[in-house]
Enzyme design. Structure first.
Site, PDB file in Angstrom:
ATOM      1  N   LYS A   1      -1.814   6.098  -4.532  1.00  0.00           N
ATOM      2  CA  LYS A   1      -2.937   7.031  -4.317  1.00  0.00           C
ATOM      3  C   LYS A   1      -2.632   8.426  -4.854  1.00  0.00           C
ATOM      4  CE  LYS A   1      -3.498   4.716   0.164  1.00  0.00           C
ATOM      5  NZ  LYS A   1      -2.161   4.597   0.752  1.00  0.00           N
TER       6      LYS A   1
ATOM      7  N   ASP B   1       0.853  -1.194   0.000  1.00  0.00           N
ATOM      8  CA  ASP B   1       0.000   0.000   0.000  1.00  0.00           C
ATOM      9  C   ASP B   1       0.890   1.246   0.000  1.00  0.00           C
ATOM     10  OD1 ASP B   1      -2.741   1.201   0.324  1.00  0.00           O
ATOM     11  OD2 ASP B   1      -1.662   2.149   1.988  1.00  0.00           O
TER      12      ASP B   1
ATOM     13  N   HIS C   1      -6.803   9.621  -2.556  1.00  0.00           N
ATOM     14  CA  HIS C   1      -6.299   9.492  -1.177  1.00  0.00           C
ATOM     15  C   HIS C   1      -7.280  10.073  -0.166  1.00  0.00           C
ATOM     16  CE1 HIS C   1      -2.227   9.139   1.110  1.00  0.00           C
ATOM     17  NE2 HIS C   1      -3.226   8.917   1.917  1.00  0.00           N
TER      18      HIS C   1
ATOM     19  N   TYR D   1       3.491   9.718   0.425  1.00  0.00           N
ATOM     20  CA  TYR D   1       4.424   9.132   1.405  1.00  0.00           C
ATOM     21  C   TYR D   1       5.892   9.388   1.026  1.00  0.00           C
ATOM     22  CZ  TYR D   1       0.239   6.461   2.781  1.00  0.00           C
ATOM     23  OH  TYR D   1      -1.030   6.078   3.169  1.00  0.00           O
TER      24      TYR D   1
HETATM   25  P1  NAP Z   1      -0.347   0.733  11.822  1.00  0.00           P
HETATM   26  O1  NAP Z   1      -0.063  -0.215  10.731  1.00  0.00           O
HETATM   27  O2  NAP Z   1      -1.611   0.629  12.590  1.00  0.00           O
HETATM   28  O3  NAP Z   1       0.851   0.746  12.873  1.00  0.00           O
HETATM   29  C1  NAP Z   1       2.180   0.820  12.416  1.00  0.00           C
HETATM   30  C2  NAP Z   1       3.067   0.979  13.640  1.00  0.00           C
HETATM   31  O4  NAP Z   1       2.993  -0.192  14.452  1.00  0.00           O
HETATM   32  C3  NAP Z   1       4.512   1.223  13.323  1.00  0.00           C
HETATM   33  O5  NAP Z   1       5.012   2.143  14.260  1.00  0.00           O
HETATM   34  C4  NAP Z   1       5.152  -0.157  13.508  1.00  0.00           C
HETATM   35  O6  NAP Z   1       6.491  -0.018  13.925  1.00  0.00           O
HETATM   36  C5  NAP Z   1       4.297  -0.750  14.598  1.00  0.00           C
HETATM   37  N1  NAP Z   1       4.134  -2.202  14.475  1.00  0.00           N
HETATM   38  C6  NAP Z   1       3.990  -2.925  13.341  1.00  0.00           C
HETATM   39  N2  NAP Z   1       3.825  -4.222  13.609  1.00  0.00           N
HETATM   40  C7  NAP Z   1       3.856  -4.339  14.956  1.00  0.00           C
HETATM   41  C8  NAP Z   1       3.756  -5.436  15.832  1.00  0.00           C
HETATM   42  N3  NAP Z   1       3.576  -6.678  15.371  1.00  0.00           N
HETATM   43  N4  NAP Z   1       3.854  -5.195  17.168  1.00  0.00           N
HETATM   44  C9  NAP Z   1       4.051  -3.944  17.631  1.00  0.00           C
HETATM   45  N5  NAP Z   1       4.151  -2.853  16.837  1.00  0.00           N
HETATM   46  C10 NAP Z   1       4.051  -3.055  15.513  1.00  0.00           C
HETATM   47  O7  NAP Z   1      -0.274   2.256  11.301  1.00  0.00           O
HETATM   48  P2  NAP Z   1      -0.310   3.074   9.958  1.00  0.00           P
HETATM   49  O8  NAP Z   1       1.034   3.121   9.326  1.00  0.00           O
HETATM   50  O9  NAP Z   1      -0.982   4.359  10.295  1.00  0.00           O
HETATM   51  O10 NAP Z   1      -1.324   2.303   8.993  1.00  0.00           O
HETATM   52  C11 NAP Z   1      -0.942   1.253   8.161  1.00  0.00           C
HETATM   53  C12 NAP Z   1      -0.939   1.684   6.698  1.00  0.00           C
HETATM   54  O11 NAP Z   1      -2.225   2.132   6.274  1.00  0.00           O
HETATM   55  C13 NAP Z   1      -0.032   2.890   6.400  1.00  0.00           C
HETATM   56  O12 NAP Z   1       1.330   2.573   6.491  1.00  0.00           O
HETATM   57  C14 NAP Z   1      -0.551   3.289   5.050  1.00  0.00           C
HETATM   58  O13 NAP Z   1      -0.061   2.407   4.051  1.00  0.00           O
HETATM   59  C15 NAP Z   1      -2.059   3.132   5.273  1.00  0.00           C
HETATM   60  N6  NAP Z   1      -2.677   4.407   5.724  1.00  0.00           N
HETATM   61  C16 NAP Z   1      -3.500   5.051   4.855  1.00  0.00           C
HETATM   62  C17 NAP Z   1      -4.095   6.240   5.246  1.00  0.00           C
HETATM   63  C18 NAP Z   1      -4.989   6.951   4.276  1.00  0.00           C
HETATM   64  O14 NAP Z   1      -5.291   8.140   4.496  1.00  0.00           O
HETATM   65  N7  NAP Z   1      -5.436   6.291   3.229  1.00  0.00           N
HETATM   66  C19 NAP Z   1      -3.881   6.782   6.509  1.00  0.00           C
HETATM   67  C20 NAP Z   1      -3.072   6.069   7.393  1.00  0.00           C
HETATM   68  C21 NAP Z   1      -2.484   4.879   7.001  1.00  0.00           C
HETATM   69  P3  NAP Z   1       7.707  -0.738  13.120  1.00  0.00           P
HETATM   70  O15 NAP Z   1       7.684  -0.249  11.718  1.00  0.00           O
HETATM   71  O16 NAP Z   1       8.906  -0.290  13.884  1.00  0.00           O
HETATM   72  O17 NAP Z   1       7.456  -2.216  13.241  1.00  0.00           O
END
Ligand code: NAP
Length: 343
Positions: free
Chosen positions: A99, A65, A132, A70
């Site tokens: 996006k 994704d 997005h 980004y």
């Molecule tokens: P998330 O996936 O909910 O959380 C990521 C965080 O959790 C990182 O700090 C990661 O650290 C940590 N983590 C990952 N696996 C873990 C585990 N097994 N145990 C403990 N901690 C863990 O947050 P997000 O990045 O906000 O959301 C995921 C994806 O959704 C984004 O990266 C993006 O691609 C997409 N997104 C889209 C939008 C939109 O507006 N469309 C908005 C937000 C996000 P480490 O990397 O150090 O493991």
């Protein structure tokens, strides 16, 4: 659909086939398959994201994704090219999403945004292209503002935002499908009414809605709406995004929730695995972000256990007040702001 190994005849779910214990992908209304676990790449920094994507491909991730916003698509593209060249994976086995950012959500700017992403990723098509956000920001105006202004509440919303016609932008995305540059199209951060308008007026139906979705914000109504319309819901921030907005956000830390950690202990799993499992059991695609090889691997290992009724009941309770952790409140003055209506 398949649920816990059994086929459940349910007309409302008939597009969500090959699910759970058997296969780890869903079928989109475009006919293309989408892997249920995708790697998130927001805030995966240059210098670390290439290695993370290479590790992810080695571990078995096939869905990525990405987003122009980004600012890391170049490294992701290099990782993909390297793994294809090494023969670890073929392009056809990968599912790459990117996006169109709010500053380019305008019919005449779609092509510029898409071509930039495609070039940075080094691909000749993408599997899924998303708007997005429902809001559109006036790029010419923000160029006159100090850096960082895009995430602050604007002093002059009438200059900062465009009032965009989503249907006109959608027709430009449809052309990308017609030309074979994109396999499926969808939206992110749209509310139900905004999505309904595209369903009603688009020639090609949105295949995906990507929104915040996790145990504190379970999106029950929106998921039911999507399933009725054969739109796959993708959960962003499925782990509660502990580092959201560069780690500066306040609010609860979902991964440390006592109810969740108790369920994890009971199953001998990590809290992250419980969160991801609970979402995929609801027919949702999950996009956990990690740049850590151990956590990348753990986040894939969710196919060999089930949550029982007691776990589900407790997790249901965690989400009863519906806490959004990622919001775009600084953009509330946009005429297209999606989150005023109940999602
Ligand atoms: P998330 O996936 O909910 O959380 C990521 C965080 O959790 C990182 O700090 C990661 O650290 C940590 N983590 C990952 N696996 C873990 C585990 N097994 N145990 C403990 N901690 C863990 O947050 P997000 O990045 O906000 O959301 C995921 C994806 O959704 C984004 O990266 C993006 O691609 C997409 N997104 C889209 C939008 C939109 O507006 N469309 C908005 C937000 C996000 P480490 O990397 O150090 O493991």
């Amino acid at each position: 659909m398949y649920l816990a190994g059994k086929f459940i005849a349910d007309a409302e779910h008939h597009s969500l086939t090959r699910y759970l214990d058997h296969a780890q992908e869903l079928t989109l209304n475009s006919g293309h398959k989408i892997p249920v676990i995708g790697l998130g790449t927001w805030q995966s920094k240059p210098g670390e994201v290439q290695q993370a994507v290479e590790d992810a491909i080695d571990l078995g991730y096939r869905h990525f994704d990405c987003a122009l916003a980004y600012e890391n698509e170049g490294e992701i593209g290099q990782a993909i090219a390297k793994k294809i060249q090494e023969g670890v994976v073929t392009r056809q086995e990968l599912f790459v999403t990117t996006k169109l950012p709010p500053v380019l959500i305008e019919p005449t700017l779609v092509r510029e945004g898409f071509n930039t992403s495609l070039k940075r990723l080094g691909l000749d098509y993408v599997d899924l292209y998303l708007l997005h956000n429902a809001i559109s920001i006036n790029r010419d105006y923000i160029k006159t503002l100090p850096p960082g202004s895009v995430l602050k509440r604007p002093e002059d919303p009438s200059k900062f935002f465009r009032n965009v016609d989503h249907v006109a932008v959608w027709h430009e995305l449809e052309k990308l499908v017609d030309e074979g540059l994109v396999r499926s199209i969808g939206v992110s951060n749209f509310n139900q009414q905004q999505l309904q308008r595209l369903i009603d007026h688009g020639r090609i139906k949105p295949a995906v809605l990507q929104v915040e979705c996790h145990a504190y914000f379970p999106q029950h109504d929106l998921l039911a709406f999507c399933q009725r319309h054969h739109v796959v819901l993708e959960a962003y921030s499925p782990l509660g995004s502990p580092q959201r907005w560069g780690g500066n956000a306040s609010g609860p830390v979902l991964l440390e929730d006592q109810v969740l950690t108790d369920i994890a202990k009971k199953h001998g799993r990590t809290p992250a695995q419980i969160l991801l499992r609970s979402l995929v059991e609801r027919g949702v695609v999950v996009l956990p972000k990690s740049v850590n090889k151990v956590r990348l691997q753990q986040n894939l290992q969710i196919w060999d256990f089930h949550l029982d009724d007691d776990d589900k009941h407790k997790m249901e309770h965690m989400g009863k007040n519906g806490k959004r952790l990622i919001d775009y409140a600084t953009w509330v003055d946009s005429p297209n702001y999606p989150f005023q209506a109940l999602l």
